[in-house]
Design a protein around this motif. Structure first.
Motif, PDB file in Angstrom:
ATOM      1  N   MET A 146      18.629 -21.615 -19.294  1.00  0.00           N
ATOM      2  CA  MET A 146      19.504 -20.753 -20.063  1.00  0.00           C
ATOM      3  C   MET A 146      18.916 -20.496 -21.449  1.00  0.00           C
ATOM      4  SD  MET A 146      23.569 -21.020 -20.821  1.00  0.00           S
ATOM      5  CE  MET A 146      23.531 -22.531 -21.734  1.00  0.00           C
ATOM      6  N   ARG A 150      28.151 -23.448 -16.543  1.00  0.00           N
ATOM      7  CA  ARG A 150      26.946 -24.225 -16.857  1.00  0.00           C
ATOM      8  C   ARG A 150      27.282 -25.319 -17.806  1.00  0.00           C
ATOM      9  NH1 ARG A 150      21.327 -21.514 -17.199  1.00  0.00           N
ATOM     10  NH2 ARG A 150      21.114 -21.254 -15.011  1.00  0.00           N
ATOM     11  N   LEU A 205      27.446 -18.219 -16.378  1.00  0.00           N
ATOM     12  CA  LEU A 205      27.306 -18.945 -17.645  1.00  0.00           C
ATOM     13  C   LEU A 205      28.532 -19.801 -17.967  1.00  0.00           C
ATOM     14  CD1 LEU A 205      25.677 -16.226 -19.926  1.00  0.00           C
ATOM     15  CD2 LEU A 205      24.565 -18.223 -18.890  1.00  0.00           C
TER      16      LEU A 205
END
Length: 154
Positions: free
Chosen positions: A2, A154, A151
């Motif tokens: 990321m 995560r 996202l």
């Protein structure tokens, strides 16, 4: 991996995109909101009816997740639409824990009348884009949505 940092230009572009997206969404959504009010429904009720009309019977949990509703709101809306005769709930015979909502004859007949007009109004709202641009926008919005959703977990 990321990405954790963005330069100022990237951040400003993202914020501009967010503002443009939010305004466009609000503008297009207003067409559906007007349709729902014109027919005596709130936008959530109209969205539930539209979902059941276009996708068929749905588990109550699926209705909530597809329309981004919390379970209490789903129950309230389903109760109201059921009281008014537009839909019914039925237990899944294979899984007694699952409850489906589906349109009644009254609900189907009503949507047969109003949905084509609603669909034309939504088509008109997007008519500023060519068919190719609409297809591109679908792909890009799906891509952005999937990435953003990823996202969150995560």
């Amino acid at each position: 991996m990321m990405r954790l940092s963005f330069n100022e230009e990237e951040v400003e572009r993202a914020m501009n995109l967010y503002r443009v997206f939010a305004r466009a969404f609000k503008s297009v959504s207003e067409h559906s909101i007007r349709d729902s009010k014109e027919h005596g429904f709130n936008p959530t009720e109209f969205a539930v009816l539209e979902l059941l009309y276009t996708r068929g019977p749905q588990k109550l949990q699926q209705i909530g997740s597809r329309l981004l509703l919390v379970s209490g709101n789903v129950t309230y809306v389903i109760d109201k639409l059921e009281r008014n005769g537009f839909l019914v709930r039925e237990q899944d015979p294979k899984d007694k824990r699952s409850v489906y909502a589906h349109l009644t004859d009254k609900g189907n007949e009503y949507l047969d009348k109003i949905y084509p007009i609603h669909a034309l109004r939504i088509a008109r709202a997007f008519s500023g884009l060519s068919p190719d641009e609409q297809d591109q926008l679908i792909v890009l919005l799906k891509k952005a949505g999937i990435h953003s959703q990823h996202l969150l977990f995560r």
